[in-house]
Design a protein around this motif. Structure first.
Motif, PDB file in Angstrom:
ATOM      1  N   PRO A  59       0.694  -1.122  -0.061  1.00 50.23           N
ATOM      2  CA  PRO A  59       0.075  -0.153   0.003  1.00 50.23           C
ATOM      3  C   PRO A  59       0.841   1.166   0.036  1.00 50.23           C
ATOM      4  CG  PRO A  59      -0.692  -1.485   1.701  1.00 50.23           C
ATOM      5  CD  PRO A  59       0.796  -1.946   1.152  1.00 50.23           C
ATOM      6  N   GLY A  60       0.364   2.224  -0.471  1.00 48.27           N
ATOM      7  CA  GLY A  60       1.080   3.691  -0.535  1.00 48.27           C
ATOM      8  C   GLY A  60       1.045   4.270  -1.799  1.00 48.27           C
ATOM      9  N   ASP A  61       1.782   5.296  -1.860  1.00 47.11           N
ATOM     10  CA  ASP A  61       1.719   6.191  -3.223  1.00 47.11           C
ATOM     11  C   ASP A  61       2.580   5.218  -4.345  1.00 47.11           C
ATOM     12  OD1 ASP A  61       1.765   8.044  -5.086  1.00 47.11           O
ATOM     13  OD2 ASP A  61       2.977   9.277  -4.107  1.00 47.11           O
ATOM     14  N   ASN A  62       1.780   4.397  -4.986  1.00 50.67           N
ATOM     15  CA  ASN A  62       2.762   3.129  -5.673  1.00 50.67           C
ATOM     16  C   ASN A  62       2.437   3.306  -7.145  1.00 50.67           C
ATOM     17  OD1 ASN A  62       0.073   2.096  -5.654  1.00 50.67           O
ATOM     18  ND2 ASN A  62       0.578   0.742  -4.016  1.00 50.67           N
ATOM     19  N   ILE A  63       1.632   4.053  -7.687  1.00 44.97           N
ATOM     20  CA  ILE A  63       1.166   4.137  -9.174  1.00 44.97           C
ATOM     21  C   ILE A  63       2.211   5.086  -9.671  1.00 44.97           C
ATOM     22  CG2 ILE A  63      -0.580   4.411 -10.817  1.00 44.97           C
ATOM     23  CD1 ILE A  63      -2.652   3.748  -9.325  1.00 44.97           C
ATOM     24  N   ASN A  64       3.321   4.641 -10.348  1.00 40.36           N
ATOM     25  CA  ASN A  64       4.374   5.486 -11.032  1.00 40.36           C
ATOM     26  C   ASN A  64       5.036   4.705 -12.140  1.00 40.36           C
ATOM     27  OD1 ASN A  64       6.423   3.737  -9.708  1.00 40.36           O
ATOM     28  ND2 ASN A  64       6.033   4.927  -7.717  1.00 40.36           N
ATOM     29  N   ALA A  65       5.821   5.562 -12.677  1.00 39.73           N
ATOM     30  CA  ALA A  65       6.217   4.825 -14.062  1.00 39.73           C
ATOM     31  C   ALA A  65       7.083   3.686 -13.616  1.00 39.73           C
ATOM     32  CB  ALA A  65       7.049   6.167 -14.875  1.00 39.73           C
ATOM     33  N   ASP A  66       8.093   3.784 -12.597  1.00 38.46           N
ATOM     34  CA  ASP A  66       8.910   2.321 -12.345  1.00 38.46           C
ATOM     35  C   ASP A  66       8.137   1.277 -11.923  1.00 38.46           C
ATOM     36  OD1 ASP A  66      11.220   4.173 -12.775  1.00 38.46           O
ATOM     37  OD2 ASP A  66      11.526   4.642 -10.753  1.00 38.46           O
ATOM     38  N   ASN A  67       6.903   1.634 -11.057  1.00 36.87           N
ATOM     39  CA  ASN A  67       6.225   0.270 -10.903  1.00 36.87           C
ATOM     40  C   ASN A  67       5.342  -0.284 -12.004  1.00 36.87           C
ATOM     41  OD1 ASN A  67       7.219   0.147  -8.145  1.00 36.87           O
ATOM     42  ND2 ASN A  67       5.472   1.337  -7.155  1.00 36.87           N
ATOM     43  N   MET A  68       4.850   0.683 -12.762  1.00 37.36           N
ATOM     44  CA  MET A  68       4.222   0.251 -14.313  1.00 37.36           C
ATOM     45  C   MET A  68       5.421  -0.751 -15.085  1.00 37.36           C
ATOM     46  SD  MET A  68       3.047   2.436 -17.180  1.00 37.36           S
ATOM     47  CE  MET A  68       4.832   2.713 -18.135  1.00 37.36           C
ATOM     48  N   ALA A  69       6.542  -0.241 -14.995  1.00 38.34           N
ATOM     49  CA  ALA A  69       7.623  -0.905 -15.682  1.00 38.34           C
ATOM     50  C   ALA A  69       7.889  -2.283 -15.094  1.00 38.34           C
ATOM     51  CB  ALA A  69       8.570   0.127 -16.042  1.00 38.34           C
TER      52      ALA A  69
END
Lengths: 342, 342
Positions: free
Chosen positions: B156-166
């Motif tokens: 959980p957390g602020d986890n929607i970002n480009a690094d996690n997408m990739a």
């Protein structure tokens, strides 16, 4: 306590309110098939392959799946679709989910059956862009790996042709139904499946007249004899500001395919199932939100100015029409000859 | 007779010819993952959703899957790919199958990892066409249904970002491997798995020097330290009629991304697995058939004029490198807000 189906039914009957009116119908678990195209596992498997195969488009990039995404809402989340060479289509892609229950296919009902429908986009110059159905059949014939699947579906022989292609795709599409929505569970007796607001919305939906068109298990009108689509005029009450705002009369509807004046602005009644997945709405994808869609329909079809509370209730009810999408395996498509696209 | 693994191994050792040279390696059953992105079921599931989601392209029509079709050959059976607005890309889509084993990603090896690679097409103006990665992340954030899947994959957390997408997409791609080809079974001891012609082709393939580049389990060269792609010059022996016929030097290769003169016409060595599924061939998709590809490579890389018999043997061997594609379920993508594409 051991709960049997019988004791459960008795308990529900005792606990429930008034019996459901016959008009409220749950979605059947299976879709009917025409006599000349009974659904078989082999046809469904072949149809799934064809549905996902972009090699039946001129550029090799567009398949049925491109605009009717069975991993999301059975449509493509765009106002209108994009075909070969980036071309824009003129109408919003209708969802493939539950299309098996429609009285006719396409927004204007110009195809009587899913079999007829399946051939249309293949040769539409702004959709899949094949020069003719023979060219599509030639592609399938040259992808040698398809032959055993056509044999399994239709029996050995000279069986790779446009009719069988369409039959297989239609058989697959008949499996794309979404039963077991909260509404379906409610209708079948689980009175907890819809909230109080949803039940209120359901009553308002009926009372103000939405059900005069959106009736039946699929909320797309009664079944009429084959080839007779259940149509509605849009808008029935023209003259509101919505007409201009959403360009409601720019497209002449069924008139464009029949040329009959009586068909001007006539449209097949679309299903209301899975609307939470199929924004934006209307034949031109001009309305982006479900509350706005409900207000526009109430005004232009029923001449009613719906307030926010009634709108919210109806939206809550419509949200209860989202069913369970089938769990599906991905097809394995046969390999491509290197010169296929020439 | 009860056959145990031990008696089977002894029987094979007695029946077999000479032991396999160490250079012939079977494909591992799993792909290695970087320390900062271990493969988990939750990441693979999210990555599969993202891989299939066209809503991360400007028009909402192009996903990773569009050009790397995991239902067919992991590529798109076109010479070069089609992106948003019908635009043509410049190079042939490499297969995603077994890309987890490459020394580097893209035809010119300009990405060190699958994680780096996954971000590239999103903002390429002729591929998915997003203005920047922030715009892609904004789309994913607005599709509310993604949040629980990012939480499950990354905590959980602020986890929607480009690094996690990739990272999620790369984790999914690491599952896209195709073991158990006839060649793999042969190397593991089943001497019936390849035909006599295929074994002859394997020997010719080695003898004439193909293995000097196409080595290792994935036939794409040895693993080098991270960020160092295993490169080949193409053509190494220029001057044949093939250069003009197939425009072999029109694209400057790795030079286009590094600007170093030493990188002119340098390319990452591509895998030779599943070639039966990945026609047309070469970085520009200019060669349509496998026999022709073998002849062109022998001439331009090894300066050998390969006869039809040797060519047929090598083709037969290469056909033995087609493995088992993973059986996969389709992801269920979360619904779309009606104004997502604005």
């Amino acid at each position: 306590m051991k709960v049997t189906l019988t004791t459960l039914a008795v308990a529900l009957a005792l606990a429930g309110g008034p019996a459901m009116a016959a008009q409220w119908q749950a979605l059947p678990d299976t879709a009917p098939a025409p006599a000349d195209n009974p659904t078989t596992a082999e046809k469904v498997e072949l149809g799934k392959m064809l549905y996902f195969d972009p090699r039946v488009s001129s550029t090799g990039t567009v398949s049925c799946f491109s605009c009717h995404n069975v991993m999301e809402g059975g449509d493509d989340h765009r106002p209108t679709s994009v075909g070969v060479h980036g071309q824009l289509g003129g109408r919003n892609a209708p969802t493939v989910w539950n299309s098996a229950f429609h009285s006719a296919q396409f927004w204007d009902g110009r195809a009587a059956t899913l079999e007829d429908q399946a051939k249309g986009p293949v040769t539409n110059p702004v959709e899949m862009g094949m020069s003719d159905l023979d060219a599509a059949v030639s592609r399938l014939t040259r992808i040698k790996g398809y032959k055993p699947f056509f044999d399994a579906a239709f029996g050995p022989g000279d069986n790779i042709n446009a009719d069988n292609m369409a039959k297989a795709i239609a058989a697959y599409e008949r499996t794309q139904i979404t039963p077991d929505s909260p509404y379906d569970r409610y209708v079948k007796g689980d009175r907890q499946a819809l909230s109080a607001q949803q039940v209120r919305g359901m009553e308002t939906f009926d009372r103000i007249g939405c059900t005069s068109c959106h009736s039946g298990a699929n909320f797309d009108g009664p079944a009429l004899p084959a080839g007779q689509p259940f149509l509605m005029k849009f808008p029935t009450f023209p003259g509101s500001s919505y007409d201009a705002e959403y360009k409601l009369t720019e497209d002449p509807g069924r008139y464009a395919s029949t040329g009959n004046d009586a068909d001007r602005h006539m449209w097949r009644v679309p299903t209301l199932r899975n609307l939470t997945y199929t924004a934006p709405y209307f034949h031109n994808g001009s309305v982006k939100s479900l509350p706005e869609a409900v207000k526009v329909m109430a005004k232009t079809q029923l001449n009613k100015d719906l307030g926010d509370a009634d709108t919210a209730d109806i939206v809550a009810f419509l949200e209860g029409l989202t069913g369970k999408f089938p769990d599906q395996t991905m097809p394995h498509l046969p390999p491509t000859p290197g010169d296929l696209l020439e």
